[in-house]
Design a protein around this motif. Structure first.
Motif: not given
Length: 257
Positions: A1-15
């Motif tokens: 799997m491709p590494e998550q971008t910073l925005l993906q990590k941030q949005s996952q955290f917020l979720s």
């Protein structure tokens, strides 16, 4: 799997923050407000759609134009006022203190791992509180003692059934029946308020937090979630009433036969 971008990590955290905060007893408008505040501290525009069992979060980085959406389930946890308060304060720490993303994640994980009050202390406090309800409704000292004992036994069984994974409606019914049937010893002991002991023995089961947050959600403009919370609370109240009614029918108390 491709590494998550910073925005993906941030949005996952917020979720994750949104779903956990909602599940420990916070009302919807507060959850959304605090999540957006943390998002703003990270330089993100955040939009949230809350459903009874699901949260949908949309995050956008206005500088790069990158967007990301996350969907998370809302787990069922017991209301926790300590975590509720700390998670709300966390949003201000992030916003006013300009915490980094990593700092926000560590702070959130620390609050998640916070241990609840140990069961013996919780048992004592719940029993004391329910005995106080008995006194509030003019119960005498003997009635208060009976209610405290009935509550301790009923709450212990409720705790055991919850840990074993039993249905929450069945837990409410069984716990109400056991606490109420124990409290009927008040009719055979020297107390002037046996009816008060019987009526207040099940009050520790009343779902006050869902009732309150359900009303707040409806008033705040989230009727779907509010009605769902009130519906769930009503089911619990009905099960509590059924447990108490079963005791009245079984022992023919109060003219019920």
């Amino acid at each position: 799997m491709p590494e998550q971008t910073l925005l993906q990590k941030q949005s996952q955290f917020l979720s994750n923050y949104t779903s956990y905060f909602s599940s420990v007893g916070a009302h919807t408008s507060r959850v959304i407000r605090c999540t957006k505040r943390i998002g703003a501290s990270l330089g993100l525009e955040v939009h949230i759609t809350m459903l009874p069992r699901t949260a949908v979060l949309y995050a956008k980085n206005p500088e790069t134009g990158e967007t990301c959406s996350q969907i998370s389930d809302l787990p069922k946890y017991a209301p926790n006022f300590s975590k509720n308060e700390k998670l709300g304060d966390m949003s201000w720490h992030a916003y006013d203190g300009r915490l980094s993303f990593d700092q926000c994640v560590r702070l959130f994980e620390r609050y998640q791992k916070q241990k609840p009050i140990v069961f013996p202390i919780m048992l004592f406090l719940v029993s004391l509180a329910n005995a106080s309800f008995c006194r509030l409704f003019n119960g005498d000292a003997m009635a208060m003692l009976i209610v405290a004992v009935a509550t301790a036994i009923g709450f212990s069984i409720k705790h055991y059934l919850a840990r074993s994974g039993a249905n929450h409606l069945a837990i409410a019914l069984i716990s109400a029946f056991i606490a109420s049937i124990i409290s009927t010893v008040a009719f055979h002991l020297p107390t002037a308020t046996p009816e008060t002991a019987l009526a207040t023995s099940v009050l520790y089961l009343i779902p006050g937090v869902p009732l309150l947050t359900g009303v707040v959600d409806i008033v705040a403009g989230y009727p779907l979630i509010g009605i769902a919370r009130l519906s769930g609370a009503l089911q619990l109240v009905i099960c509590i009433a059924l447990g108490l009614t079963l005791t009245l029918l079984l022992l023919s108390i109060g003219g019920v036969a």
